[in-house]
Scaffold this active site. Structure first.
Site, short mmCIF file in Angstrom:
data_model
loop_
_atom_site.label_atom_id
_atom_site.label_comp_id
_atom_site.label_asym_id
_atom_site.label_seq_id
_atom_site.Cartn_x
_atom_site.Cartn_y
_atom_site.Cartn_z
N GLU A 25 65.88 40.28 106.13
CA GLU A 25 65.63 40.04 107.55
C GLU A 25 65.27 38.58 107.80
O GLU A 25 65.66 38.00 108.81
CB GLU A 25 64.50 40.94 108.05
CG GLU A 25 64.43 41.06 109.56
CD GLU A 25 63.63 39.96 110.23
OE1 GLU A 25 63.74 39.80 111.46
OE2 GLU A 25 62.87 39.24 109.52
N ASP A 72 61.22 41.56 102.68
CA ASP A 72 61.37 40.16 102.30
C ASP A 72 60.45 39.30 103.15
O ASP A 72 60.11 39.65 104.29
CB ASP A 72 62.82 39.71 102.40
CG ASP A 72 63.38 39.76 103.82
OD1 ASP A 72 63.17 40.79 104.49
OD2 ASP A 72 64.01 38.78 104.25
#
Length: 381
Positions: free
Chosen positions: A135, A71
């Protein structure tokens, strides 16, 4: 055929996986790893996509793990970018795009290294990859979800390397053997609203809040420990929202963020913050509420097997022996440290989260080589 980490980085960048969207990044990695003989499982939770991949027997007593995320943060104004932020363009010796540095290149490097390693020299043990899509977001359903799932399935890493960017300026100069803890305190001071011409009829919360903030900001938490710099407290905002010059407000708020070393815990610091708020409240007659959020505790992985392997491999490839550091913000290592010893090593991180984010092609190839050498050293005995 060896996997090209640069090409894989570019392919991952072309997946616009802004947290919490997956947008094909984990699908791509699952395809690559499945072809390489890894057993893959999607571990999705709370609308977040995660991938667990293992080569070798489940529960093996020697299981080396890599952790990373696909991400990315938003691009901001795409018109400000010299290249398409999701184009994965290779130009001028660099790969350009959101996530090129943080950290699709790191994921591509350890996927390529692991796949080539098990194909060329199948180890007596297991290689585990845990890759999350959460994250850069809240972190509740990413690596923590993977670790929860692993616990329920009897899966375990004996050591783990997180591939976050760790080098300030030159490839190979730094690894992270720990991280500071992080916590935020939201103070709300409540008094009585009134006319500014008649302050005796009101109870102004602002002087009390200013007094509290000054006491906190002036306090020295510590002078540092063996592996950590001194803890810090930053006042990040003071908000009242009062647009009238002749009104004493009823309420005001302030926020502080603390980055703390292993001389403290979030519990001890929470006690201190609440005690200071209570003392100022008693002195001023203003009610002060403290709400605390903890992002992670400080932790340290003592120098040893993992840091020695990383140091030797990095020095062989780059000529630099990485210094052992605990600087920077938080990472998913804060979750993994409760599962197994964990250390971080990756690229130069100067362009992460910036417009025109990029990674040097040569460094991506170096990183794959370093990761491959770490695996070879770990399973050498």
């Amino acid at each position: 055929m060896p996997i090209d980490p640069v090409r894989l980085t570019a392919d991952l960048i072309r997946c616009p996986s802004v947290t919490p969207e997956e947008d094909g990044a984990l699908v791509l990695l699952e395809e690559v790893l499945t072809r390489s003989g890894f057993s893959c499982t999607r571990v999705d939770r709370g609308g977040v996509s995660n991938l667990f991949a293992r080569w070798g027997a489940a529960g093996h007593p020697r299981s080396f793990g890599f952790n990373g995320h696909t991400d990315v943060v938003p691009v901001g104004n795409a018109a400000d970018w010299a290249e398409d932020p999701f184009g994965g363009v290779e130009k001028d010796g660099r790969v350009w795009g959101r996530g090129a540095c943080d950290m699709k290149s790191g994921v591509a490097a350890f996927v390529a290294a692991a796949a080539d390693f098990v194909a060329e020299t199948p180890p007596d043990g297991a290689v585990i990859l845990t890759i999350t899509g959460d994250e850069e977001g809240p972190g509740r359903d990413g690596t923590r979800a993977l670790l929860d799932w692993m616990s329920g399935q009897g899966e375990r890493m004996t050591h783990c390397l997180v591939g976050e960017p760790t080098c300030p300026e030159r490839m190979g100069e730094m690894m992270k053997i720990g991280r500071r803890g992080s916590m935020t305190c939201f103070f709300t001071a409540t008094g009585v609203q009134g006319h500014s011409a008649y302050p005796h009829r009101a109870k102004n919360p602002l002087p009390a809040l200013a007094k509290l903030v000054d006491r906190l900001a002036s306090h020295r938490l510590d002078t540092g420990t063996e592996h950590f710099d001194a803890s810090t407290l930053a006042v990040t905002t003071i908000d009242t929202g009062n647009t009238a010059t002749n009104v004493i407000p009823a309420r005001s708020r302030a926020t502080v963020n603390i980055r703390f070393n292993d001389a403290h815990s979030s519990a001890s610091l929470s006690d201190w913050l609440r005690a200071e708020a209570a003392a100022v409240a008693a002195e001023t007659g203003i009610a002060i509420e403290a709400r605390i959020e903890v992002s992670g505790e400080s932790f340290l992985t003592p120098p040893g097997l993992l840091s020695d392997l990383i140091g030797a491999a990095a020095e062989e490839v780059t000529g630099l022996r990485p210094v052992l550091s605990t600087s920077g913000g938080t990472s998913d290592a804060r979750f993994i440290k409760d599962h197994c010893p964990v250390t971080e090593f990756g690229l130069v991180g100067q362009s992460m989260h910036q417009t025109d984010e990029h990674a040097e092609v040569a460094q991506i190839r170096q990183l794959k080589s370093i990761y491959g050498r770490i695996l070879a050293g770990y399973f050498a005995d």
